[in-house]
Design an enzyme around this catalytic site. Structure first.
Site, PDB file in Angstrom:
ATOM      1  N   ASP A  80      98.829 -65.569 -48.778  1.00 16.10           N
ATOM      2  CA  ASP A  80      99.179 -64.631 -49.845  1.00 16.10           C
ATOM      3  C   ASP A  80      98.763 -63.233 -49.398  1.00 16.10           C
ATOM      4  OD1 ASP A  80      99.608 -63.433 -52.524  1.00 16.10           O
ATOM      5  OD2 ASP A  80      99.676 -65.496 -53.209  1.00 16.10           O
ATOM      6  N   HIS A  87     100.980 -61.662 -47.157  1.00 12.60           N
ATOM      7  CA  HIS A  87     101.914 -60.845 -47.934  1.00 12.60           C
ATOM      8  C   HIS A  87     101.542 -59.369 -47.893  1.00 12.60           C
ATOM      9  CE1 HIS A  87     103.105 -64.593 -50.563  1.00 12.60           C
ATOM     10  NE2 HIS A  87     103.334 -64.765 -49.268  1.00 12.60           N
TER      11      HIS A  87
END
Length: 407
Positions: free
Chosen positions: A227, A250
């Site tokens: 993430d 991310h």
């Protein structure tokens, strides 16, 4: 004459030993009171729950009034069901981890938000080069947060809440059940030399998550996760980030913001001298389209950032609306005001054609956005990199690739 020379030698020798005894070594000072967890019954065999022993060592160290104190966790694997280490403490305190702290495989055994939690402590140093193993691979299949807004909450590896004038140095964290580091309401806090690792497809394993905190420095860290490498939430001010190696993951994200009524402004962010490698996003700001709070995002500087095969290198998304919460795309306009954001010397390669994508709010257009010395190349074969800018006001300086952003 001889007696005077002898006195001088003795005085010099005394000063020498006094200086050496106060010199910093391995993150703490010689002469500190050391509280070895083995003296409190910790086994370090990877099977026996050592949470109680470490808690007792912490409590004694925290209440030590004879000077600075050190909790020492030696080499070995120390299994912890969960642990909360609270202050306030009576002096400076160091928590040295040289071995491995291992979490339960069963997520149901952890009843709190963070597996390891520090609360209400000032002047704390966590160091030692040790490892936090969240054993997350046994519970990732239970995580459906990408589809379910009411998804089950799993434990974060380590958390710091209401901690001031403190630092983390040289810690390693792997395979968290959810996030790795969670920082809430911390102040004057430094993170350096940290390595965070989880597979790129591990769900919601954010590297460092920060909310309602101020005066933080994050530098020389390596984050590879499933993430956000760093997630910056509301109420965060004066955050300096540099020399980050991010990927997979991310990217570095601000938000999402605007979902709740009591959110606070985000102000004063610098990200510089960093590399994003194989991330889905690079520098991202996201706010809810269907926002309920009117807050601002301001005074940001992104400088000297390399993108290596990044999905979306520069993104402002004020139409963020996950889980189908907006009944019609484009129907809502975010009430979060973004202003005074500078992007300078952002360069490298994009795996999406829209390498520069800024979709700001029609109701609160972005203000004072500055682009300078941008060079982002699309590595696909179906055309050149493109730029999309909507509702953006500001200026452009120097060479901008991709061009076409009129702001």
């Amino acid at each position: 004459m001889a007696s005077r020379f002898l006195i001088l030698c003795v005085s010099s020798l005394f000063f020498f030993f006094l200086t050496v005894s106060s010199a910093p070594t391995s993150g703490y000072y010689k002469g500190d009171k050391v509280f070895d967890v083995r003296n409190y019954g910790a086994h370090g065999d990877g099977k026996t729950d050592d949470a109680m022993a470490i808690t007792k060592a912490w409590n004694d160290a925290c209440q030590w009034s004879g000077g600075s104190s050190t909790v020492y966790i030696p080499l070995g694997t120390f299994y912890l069901s969960q642990i909360t280490l609270s202050g306030p403490c009576k002096s400076y305190i160091t928590f040295i981890i040289t071995g491995t702290l291992s979490a339960p495989r069963d997520p149901n055994l952890i009843k709190q938000e963070e597996w390891i939690e520090f609360r209400y402590v000032d002047n704390l140093t966590v160091t030692g080069g040790g490892l936090l193993d969240g054993q997350g691979s046994y519970s990732w299949s239970l995580n459906d947060c990408d589809k379910n807004p009411k998804c089950r909450t799993l434990a974060i590896n380590i958390g710091f809440a209401f901690v001031r004038y403190s630092r983390i140095n040289g810690l390693r964290s792997i395979n968290s059940k959810m996030g790795h580091f969670n920082l809430f309401s911390v102040e004057d806090f430094n993170i350096t030399g940290v390595t965070i690792t989880a597979p790129g497809d591990s769900p919601n394993t954010d590297g460092i998550k920060i909310g309602k905190s101020k005066d933080m420095h994050i530098y020389n860290v390596t984050i590879a996760t499933g993430d956000d490498c760093i997630a910056i939430l509301d109420g965060t001010t004066n955050l300096d980030i540099s020399n980050v190696r991010c990927g997979p993951g991310h990217g570095i994200s601000v938000g999402s913001l605007g979902r709740y009524k009591d959110e606070k402004n985000v102000e004063g962010l610098t990200v510089r001298n960093s590399v994003f490698n194989g991330t889905t996003d690079g520098l991202r700001i996201k706010t809810y389209a269907k926002s309920v709070s009117e807050i601002s995002v301001s005074n940001f500087v992104y400088d000297n950032i390399q993108m290596v095969n990044v999905g979306n290198p520069i993104v402002i998304d004020q139409q963020y609306c996950p889980h189908g919460q907006c009944d019609s795309p484009g129907k809502y306009n975010s009430h979060v005001q973004i202003r005074n954001v500078k992007y300078n010397k952002i360069w490298g390669t994009s795996t999406s054609q829209a390498a520069l994508n800024m979709q700001c709010s029609k109701t609160f257009p972005c203000q004072d956005v500055e682009l300078s010395n941008i060079n982002l190349m699309y590595n696909g074969r179906d055309g050149l990199a493109t730029a999309l800018c909507e509702n953006v006001g500001g200026s452009v300086r120097g060479k901008i690739v991709p061009s076409g952003c009129r702001i």
